[in-house]
Design a protein around this motif. Structure first.
Motif, mmCIF file in Angstrom:
data_model
loop_
_atom_site.group_PDB
_atom_site.id
_atom_site.type_symbol
_atom_site.label_atom_id
_atom_site.label_comp_id
_atom_site.label_asym_id
_atom_site.label_seq_id
_atom_site.Cartn_x
_atom_site.Cartn_y
_atom_site.Cartn_z
ATOM 1 N N PRO A 143 30.572 34.517 37.811
ATOM 2 C CA PRO A 143 30.350 33.361 38.476
ATOM 3 C C PRO A 143 31.328 32.260 38.222
ATOM 4 O O PRO A 143 31.822 32.272 37.096
ATOM 5 N N GLY A 144 31.817 31.371 39.133
ATOM 6 C CA GLY A 144 32.644 30.321 38.741
ATOM 7 C C GLY A 144 34.243 30.785 38.926
ATOM 8 O O GLY A 144 34.854 29.896 38.852
ATOM 9 N N PHE B 30 39.906 30.158 40.367
ATOM 10 C CA PHE B 30 41.183 30.488 40.958
ATOM 11 C C PHE B 30 41.840 29.518 42.068
ATOM 12 O O PHE B 30 42.963 29.208 42.256
ATOM 13 N N ALA B 31 40.837 28.801 42.758
ATOM 14 C CA ALA B 31 41.250 27.823 43.758
ATOM 15 C C ALA B 31 42.074 26.770 42.841
ATOM 16 O O ALA B 31 43.035 26.105 43.396
ATOM 17 N N GLU B 32 41.505 26.241 41.985
ATOM 18 C CA GLU B 32 42.205 25.345 41.079
ATOM 19 C C GLU B 32 43.572 25.752 40.499
ATOM 20 O O GLU B 32 44.524 24.895 40.654
ATOM 21 N N LEU B 33 43.575 27.003 40.114
ATOM 22 C CA LEU B 33 45.116 27.529 39.749
ATOM 23 C C LEU B 33 46.158 27.617 41.139
ATOM 24 O O LEU B 33 47.084 27.307 41.081
ATOM 25 N N ARG B 34 45.536 27.903 42.064
ATOM 26 C CA ARG B 34 46.118 28.130 43.490
ATOM 27 C C ARG B 34 46.606 26.463 43.741
ATOM 28 O O ARG B 34 47.621 25.996 44.315
ATOM 29 N N ALA B 35 45.734 25.520 43.822
ATOM 30 C CA ALA B 35 46.290 23.990 43.741
ATOM 31 C C ALA B 35 47.252 23.685 42.737
ATOM 32 O O ALA B 35 48.274 22.964 43.334
ATOM 33 N N ASP C 155 44.693 35.877 45.117
ATOM 34 C CA ASP C 155 45.868 35.852 45.989
ATOM 35 C C ASP C 155 46.372 37.124 46.453
ATOM 36 O O ASP C 155 47.031 37.310 47.606
ATOM 37 N N GLU C 156 46.486 38.022 45.579
ATOM 38 C CA GLU C 156 47.171 39.301 45.656
ATOM 39 C C GLU C 156 46.298 40.512 44.899
ATOM 40 O O GLU C 156 45.706 40.087 43.920
ATOM 41 N N PHE C 157 46.251 41.569 45.347
ATOM 42 C CA PHE C 157 46.025 42.728 44.534
ATOM 43 C C PHE C 157 46.647 44.081 44.533
ATOM 44 O O PHE C 157 47.211 44.105 45.649
ATOM 45 N N VAL C 158 46.799 44.788 43.664
ATOM 46 C CA VAL C 158 47.043 46.167 43.768
ATOM 47 C C VAL C 158 45.965 47.313 43.345
ATOM 48 O O VAL C 158 45.239 47.202 42.269
ATOM 49 N N ALA C 159 45.739 48.106 44.298
ATOM 50 C CA ALA C 159 44.515 49.193 44.293
ATOM 51 C C ALA C 159 45.333 50.454 43.718
ATOM 52 O O ALA C 159 46.438 50.551 43.595
ATOM 53 N N GLU C 160 44.373 51.112 43.090
ATOM 54 C CA GLU C 160 44.630 52.261 42.511
ATOM 55 C C GLU C 160 45.789 52.195 41.639
ATOM 56 O O GLU C 160 46.861 53.080 41.450
ATOM 57 N N ALA C 161 45.786 51.161 40.551
ATOM 58 C CA ALA C 161 47.023 50.899 39.695
ATOM 59 C C ALA C 161 46.663 51.832 38.388
ATOM 60 O O ALA C 161 45.519 52.248 37.912
ATOM 61 N N LYS D 171 39.565 33.793 29.060
ATOM 62 C CA LYS D 171 39.832 32.918 28.471
ATOM 63 C C LYS D 171 41.347 32.389 28.825
ATOM 64 O O LYS D 171 41.999 31.213 28.542
ATOM 65 N N LEU D 172 42.195 33.245 29.347
ATOM 66 C CA LEU D 172 43.482 33.009 29.746
ATOM 67 C C LEU D 172 43.473 31.900 30.755
ATOM 68 O O LEU D 172 44.543 30.966 30.600
ATOM 69 N N LEU D 173 42.376 31.553 31.489
ATOM 70 C CA LEU D 173 42.163 30.514 32.420
ATOM 71 C C LEU D 173 42.286 29.137 31.544
ATOM 72 O O LEU D 173 42.983 28.125 31.856
ATOM 73 N N THR D 174 41.430 29.295 30.419
ATOM 74 C CA THR D 174 41.385 28.183 29.267
ATOM 75 C C THR D 174 42.793 27.801 28.748
ATOM 76 O O THR D 174 43.326 26.780 28.628
ATOM 77 N N VAL D 175 43.465 28.847 28.545
ATOM 78 C CA VAL D 175 44.718 28.667 27.806
ATOM 79 C C VAL D 175 45.669 28.089 28.838
ATOM 80 O O VAL D 175 46.560 27.028 28.205
#
Length: 683
Positions: free
Chosen positions: A452-453, A458-463, A489-495, A558-562
């Motif tokens: 959740p959240g 991610f929307a904040e990062l996009r902004a 924004d992007e994904f890589v499947a079967e990575a 935590k990367l988002l907090t960093v």
């Protein structure tokens, strides 16, 4: 949480030590590291000489009292700048002191060449030594578990009381000096010499003992030095020009003009801002191996994230049994139960629990399991199950694997298998096919949940112009559903693991800064390649060595907090730089007219504040210059409030609030000080 997270920002002990260190830092050998404030210290020394010998540099109209007042103002300007840095360092040292309490002298059971163990001090251990640690004992050094399995209390490092399970092999085999084994035993190969352990590096970095200026700090310092030299030349050339115009300057006023022009505010707070940034990161339970990493986090353009455990909880749970062909849900539930009854994975346990809730009961389970063979899951077979002694086989696994086995045996594939499989994938689930003796009965719907959240973050990062890329081993349909739900924004499947470094290099070739998280040995190359690599403390030693940050809580999000902390550091530095430069402009238009008004009376028109006299104008400007530094210390340590925005928006905000504020505040402050000085009888 551990004591180091409870350090009071302005305790009496911390402030007392900061005051003491402010005087210690007056040593010119230390001050020269900050050229701007060193020049102010030189100015204070010269005004002290002028207090003793007013005519040292020629005839002067300024008296000893005026010169002494100027000396005190300049002295306290330097002292306040030192105090800002000392407070920031003191908070880190308080945290380091709490960590040091956990690092007593530990005895270690070291393996000798003859296979026996000997007791030695932990300080005698060297890289490559092998030690055995048993229940209740402290792990004496950083290392990798080479044998055994144990529950380990890592609260001294992470602040969390819940023990973690570590075992030889895999991605959770590294252990940290100072943590305690609370059950079973392990054999550890030491990976660091004394003084180089993770705890040692934490202490050194938290207290700032090995702190180096970051590239941005170095660049800003060079800019400040260049401005200082320019203004020094400007003031120096005023003397002959003024002499030609018949204007005489008192040396003390020239020193005041120089100090007013050079960027003393940001010069006094620059170091404190950087130290406070690392302190905020430490409070978030993240250890940065360098200040460069924090700055890079503030400039990140792309984040590469694993789906499992980062975007989703990572625990796929059975949500539904879906029959295919002519079979019923109860048949699928019973077959899934038998295929999973010996499966100890979280997914296997969830399948058994769901089947029981559906009313499945295996009446002769104990007898049937005698002589049964467990079909272990492997990356090659991509299936697991149970083969009874009678030869009856129950399996579950990847749909394409189970379908091929059915076709190989000549058994029909239900026509609704493909559409129902696709439906599960489109909903973001993972489909597992269930078969008995090769015949496909139905599907198990395994579902992972997006945390959740995350979509909002991610929307904040996009902004802010930051792109998010999700990596997953799931099929493209599942990956697309999760990506949409999470808002990446992007994904890589079967990575595959090697795809991480490929994507990072692709983005870097486009001139972008990339951040990623990881915990396994196979993540190490990508962590090293990323501009910001955040390793999990629960991960392998290789991952922690390759990364430039370690999250003690082992939380991949935590990367988002960093990144937010990195942004806040850059915003704070930019805001206070804008304020300082604007500040200097305002002080210049206060001091310069006051200095030259005696020779050019017409310049009195520039006295827009209607200050009482040239002397009160100069003293007011210099007093304001001194007191603004301690007033801004809380802002430098706390940081300017972070709001997601683009670089252009942040620049406009800094100019509007701190640039304009830097012009207005001095005029207001200088006028109030002038009124106060006039009240005291200063003319």
């Amino acid at each position: 949480m551990v004591e180091r997270k409870a350090v009071q920002p302005y305790s009496r002990e911390l402030l007392g030590e900061a005051v003491r260190m402010s005087f210690v830092k007056l040593d010119p050998r230390q001050m020269v590291k900050n050229p701007v404030m060193f020049l102010v210290e030189v100015g204070a020394f010269l005004t002290l000489l002028l207090t003793i010998w007013p005519d040292l540099f020629g005839a002067s109209e300024a008296g000893r009292g005026y010169n002494f007042a100027m000396f005190l103002i300049l002295f306290f300007t330097v002292l306040f700048a030192n105090f800002a840095e000392a407070v920031a360092e003191g908070r880190g040292k308080a945290q380091a002191a709490a960590l040091r309490k956990t690092r007593g002298e530990t005895m270690a059971r070291r393996l000798k060449k003859d296979g026996e163990f000997e007791w030695v001090p932990a300080s005698a251990l060297r890289k490559g030594d092998v030690v055995r640690v048993e229940e209740g004992e402290i792990i004496p050094a950083d290392g990798e578990i080479v044998e055994g399995l144990a529950a380990i209390d890592e609260s001294v490092i992470t602040g969390e009381s819940a023990p973690v399970i570590k075992e030889a092999g895999g991605d959770f085999s590294s252990v940290t000096a100072g943590t305690r084994v609370i059950s079973d035993w392990i054999v550890v190969r030491v990976t660091h010499d004394p003084g180089e352990t993770f705890l040692d590096r934490m202490i050194a970095l938290v207290e700032g003992a090995k702190r180096k200026k970051t590239p941005n700090e170095v660049a800003l310092t060079i800019l400040l030095v260049a401005l200082t030299l320019i203004f020094l030349l400007v003031v120096a050339t005023l003397v002959p020009v003024a002499g030609y115009l018949g204007i005489s300057f008192d040396a003390v006023n020239l020193i005041a003009l120089l100090v007013a022009l050079i960027p003393t505010t940001i010069g006094g707070l620059l170091s404190a801002i950087g130290i406070a940034g690392m302190d905020r990161l430490a409070q978030a339970n993240v250890i940065a191996m360098s200040g460069r990493a924090i700055e890079a986090a503030g400039d990140i353009d792309v984040i590469v994230l694993d789906k499992t455990g980062t975007i989703t909880y990572g625990h796929r749970m059975a949500a539904e049994f879906i029959p295919v062909g002519t079979h019923s849900e109860s048949e699928v539930a019973e077959a899934a139960y038998r295929a999973s009854v010996r499966d100890e994975t979280p997914e296997g346990r969830s399948i058994v629990d769901l089947a029981r809730r559906k009313g499945v009961v295996w009446a002769e389970e104990a007898q049937a399991l005698e002589g049964a063979t467990v079909i272990e899951f492997s990356a090659e077979t991509r299936k697991s199950g149970l083969r009874l002694a009678s030869g009856e086989t129950f399996v579950k696994g990847a749909v394409d694997v189970i379908r091929r086995e059915a076709e190989a045996k000549g058994l029909p594939v239900p026509p609704d298998l493909a559409p129902k499989t696709e439906r599960i994938a489109r909903e973001g689930g993972t489909p597992l096919a269930v078969a008995v003796n090769g015949e496909i009965l139905g599907l198990i719907y395994l579902k992972d949940t997006v945390k959740p959240g995350l979509k909002e973050r991610f929307a904040e990062l996009r902004a802010m112009g930051i792109k998010t890329i999700m990596l997953t081993g799931d099929n493209p349909l599942t990956a697309a559903t999760i990506a949409q739900e999470a808002g990446v924004d992007e994904f890589v499947a079967e990575a595959h693991p090697e795809d991480k470094i490929r994507i990072i290099e692709r983005e870097q070739r486009q001139g972008k800064l990339v951040a990623m998280t990881g915990d396994g040995t196979n993540d190490a190359p990508a962590l090293a390649q990323a501009d910001v690599g955040l390793a999990m403390n629960s991960g392998t030693q290789a991952a922690k060595e390759a990364a430039n940050m370690v999250d003690l809580d082992s939380d991949p999000t935590k990367l988002l907090t960093v990144i937010a902390i990195g942004k806040q550091l850059l915003i704070t530095r930019g805001a206070l730089t804008a304020f300082s430069v604007a500040n200097d402009v305002a002080k210049y238009f206060t001091i310069f007219p006051a200095i030259v008004v005696s020779g050019i009376p017409a310049l009195d028109a520039l006295n827009v504040l209607h200050l009482t006299s040239p002397r009160t104008a100069i003293l007011s400007a210099m007093i304001f210059n001194a007191i603004i530094i301690p007033l801004l210390i809380p802002l430098a340590l706390r940081g300017v409030r972070y709001r997601p925005a683009t670089a252009d928006q942040l620049l406009a905000r800094n100019i509007l609030i701190y640039g304009l504020g830097g012009v207005i505040a001095p005029f207001v402050g200088i006028k109030l000080i002038d009124v106060f000085l006039t009240f005291l009888g200063v003319r």
